[in-house]
Design an enzyme around this catalytic site. Structure first.
Site, PDB file in Angstrom:
ATOM      1  N   LYS A 270       0.831  -1.165  -0.086  1.00  0.00           N
ATOM      2  CA  LYS A 270      -0.026   0.038   0.050  1.00  0.00           C
ATOM      3  C   LYS A 270       1.038   1.415   0.195  1.00  0.00           C
ATOM      4  CE  LYS A 270      -3.492  -0.491  -0.460  1.00  0.00           C
ATOM      5  NZ  LYS A 270      -3.774  -0.972  -1.953  1.00  0.00           N
ATOM      6  N   SER A 271       2.023   1.338  -0.882  1.00  0.00           N
ATOM      7  CA  SER A 271       2.988   2.477  -0.756  1.00  0.00           C
ATOM      8  C   SER A 271       3.043   3.075  -2.284  1.00  0.00           C
ATOM      9  CB  SER A 271       4.285   1.846  -0.276  1.00  0.00           C
ATOM     10  OG  SER A 271       4.112   1.758   1.236  1.00  0.00           O
ATOM     11  N   GLY A 272       2.102   2.204  -3.111  1.00  0.00           N
ATOM     12  CA  GLY A 272       2.261   2.892  -4.599  1.00  0.00           C
ATOM     13  C   GLY A 272       2.804   1.851  -5.512  1.00  0.00           C
TER      14      GLY A 272
ATOM     15  N   THR B   5       1.274  -0.758  -7.354  1.00  0.00           N
ATOM     16  CA  THR B   5       0.679  -0.715  -8.742  1.00  0.00           C
ATOM     17  C   THR B   5       1.172   0.484  -9.508  1.00  0.00           C
ATOM     18  OG1 THR B   5      -1.340  -1.764  -7.520  1.00  0.00           O
ATOM     19  CG2 THR B   5      -1.319  -1.009  -9.885  1.00  0.00           C
TER      20      THR B   5
ATOM     21  N   HIS C  60       7.582  -7.421  -1.777  1.00  0.00           N
ATOM     22  CA  HIS C  60       7.425  -6.805  -0.765  1.00  0.00           C
ATOM     23  C   HIS C  60       8.473  -7.462   0.096  1.00  0.00           C
ATOM     24  CE1 HIS C  60       3.839  -4.699  -2.020  1.00  0.00           C
ATOM     25  NE2 HIS C  60       3.043  -5.697  -1.839  1.00  0.00           N
TER      26      HIS C  60
ATOM     27  N   ARG D  34       5.740   5.287   1.005  1.00  0.00           N
ATOM     28  CA  ARG D  34       4.782   6.382   1.431  1.00  0.00           C
ATOM     29  C   ARG D  34       4.795   6.672   2.764  1.00  0.00           C
ATOM     30  NH1 ARG D  34      -1.385   4.780  -0.317  1.00  0.00           N
ATOM     31  NH2 ARG D  34      -2.320   6.722  -0.585  1.00  0.00           N
TER      32      ARG D  34
ATOM     33  N   ARG E 223      -8.281   3.010  -4.646  1.00  0.00           N
ATOM     34  CA  ARG E 223      -9.210   3.379  -3.715  1.00  0.00           C
ATOM     35  C   ARG E 223      -9.160   4.868  -4.075  1.00  0.00           C
ATOM     36  NH1 ARG E 223     -10.014   5.556   1.609  1.00  0.00           N
ATOM     37  NH2 ARG E 223      -7.685   5.959   1.895  1.00  0.00           N
ATOM     38  N   LYS E 224      -7.959   5.570  -3.305  1.00  0.00           N
ATOM     39  CA  LYS E 224      -8.146   7.116  -3.410  1.00  0.00           C
ATOM     40  C   LYS E 224      -6.773   7.470  -4.064  1.00  0.00           C
ATOM     41  CE  LYS E 224     -11.246   8.913  -0.262  1.00  0.00           C
ATOM     42  NZ  LYS E 224     -11.641   9.988   1.214  1.00  0.00           N
ATOM     43  N   GLY E 225      -5.685   7.175  -3.838  1.00  0.00           N
ATOM     44  CA  GLY E 225      -4.369   7.478  -4.305  1.00  0.00           C
ATOM     45  C   GLY E 225      -4.076   8.922  -3.978  1.00  0.00           C
TER      46      GLY E 225
END
Length: 350
Positions: free
Chosen positions: A84-86, A88, A154, A176, A308-310
């Protein structure tokens, strides 16, 4: 501040769920798990502390297979991150940069479309632990003719086992700010939890996060592993921050392309190729594609949950002042001496 209704389950029930999750693991992996410390998991029944980091059981099996069988090549490129740190976004950007000669960023008059318009980035840049070495698979990577080979992971730096000599291997690490990483992880993992497991409240999740108990955590150890290597071996490890890239994508893409060995020419810069790549790979563009609304590209995770939001700073809508203070103190204690910092001070007063 949002909160969730919590349904507690007994340790016995959690163990039953774990038995179901782990029934297809190899006997070797099951034996290793018996020797490891374990804590309640986020999306699985338990997390196990393996080689200093908290991992799901299936991740441990994949890491063991990777460590035993992976043979690096000098031209390899590895895109690393904590979840969840970018991840993708980095896969999309790197794929577009490396392959821009074969796949023009703008669709041509022959109707040829860029692969990122029809494929999820995770299908184009495979994860080592979730794709290639998942489920006890041993891929024959030596048969990949195209170079550079590009992988994602990861896995913490130390567990990649690339030292003492990395030769010309390139690693790009994106991270992030921990505030946004936590909120993104909480939303994401609650959607993916195993059947029978209750949602984790924001408060419970925050305590676990601050204790380091999250996938591939503690987050500070994961970040520092790659940060310190980027200082020692700047030709091998490039450390990028999601927040900085959102603020200034052009200069960061130039830095990324040069590091990867695919620098932009003056002509490409004049033609706006950098901006075209930034737009093609932007959160807004990728989220609206059918391929990213449907299907599954990482194991059992629906692609729609990857977007989700980014946004930078969404954490201000969730964290209480006491939470902000606690996480700020942890970051100060764990990261300050290293020189690694994040630009969140301007938001702390909100």
């Amino acid at each position: 501040m949002p909160s969730s209704t919590i349904t507690t389950i007994t340790h016995f029930k959690r163990t039953q769920i774990a038995d179901e999750e782990e029934k297809h693991l190899s006997s070797e992996c099951k034996e290793v798990l018996l020797s490891l410390p374990k804590e309640r998991g986020w999306r699985t029944a338990f997390l196990y502390k393996f080689q200093g980091y908290w991992c799901q059981a299936k991740e441990i099996q994949a890491i063991m297979a990777f460590q035993k069988h992976f043979k690096a090549k000098d031209t390899d490129i590895i895109l690393a991150s904590i979840p969840k740190s970018g991840t993708t976004w980095m896969k999309a950007l790197s794929f577009a940069i490396i392959n821009r000669k074969n796949f023009p960023i703008i669709s041509d008059h022959h109707g040829h479309h860029h692969p990122l318009l029809t494929s999820n980035p995770h299908d184009l840049v495979p994860f080592l632990e979730y794709k290639l070495y998942a489920n006890n698979q041993i891929p024959e990577l030596s048969q990949i003719a195209d170079e550079p080979r590009v992988f994602a992971t990861h896995i913490p730096f130390a567990s990649l086992n690339l030292l003492p000599s990395m030769n010309n291997i390139k690693i790009v690490y994106i991270c992030r700010n921990p505030f946004d990483t936590f909120i993104s992880s909480w939303h994401f993992l609650n959607k993916l939890r195993s059947q029978g497991l209750p949602e984790i409240s924001l408060e419970e999740a925050f305590k676990m996060y601050c204790d380091g108990v999250i996938g591939f955590g503690p987050f500070w150890e994961h970040m520092l592993g790659y940060w310190n290597e980027s200082l020692k071996r700047p030709n091998n490890v490039l450390f990028l921050k999601y927040d900085d890239m959102k603020q200034d994508i052009v200069s960061n893409l130039k830095k990324l392309a040069s590091f990867l060995g695919f620098p932009f020419s003056p002509e490409e810069e004049k033609q706006g190729v950098i901006q075209d790549i930034a737009k093609l790979c932007s959160f807004e563009e990728m989220k609206k594609l059918d391929v990213n609304k449907n299907g599954k590209s990482i194991k059992d995770i629906e692609n729609k949950y990857l977007f989700r939001k980014g946004e930078v700073g969404d954490w201000v809508n969730y964290l209480s002042p006491s939470m902000v203070k606690q996480l700020s103190l942890i970051m100060e204690e764990k990261l300050d001496a290293s020189g690694l910092s994040f630009k969140v001070a301007s938001q702390l007063g909100k």
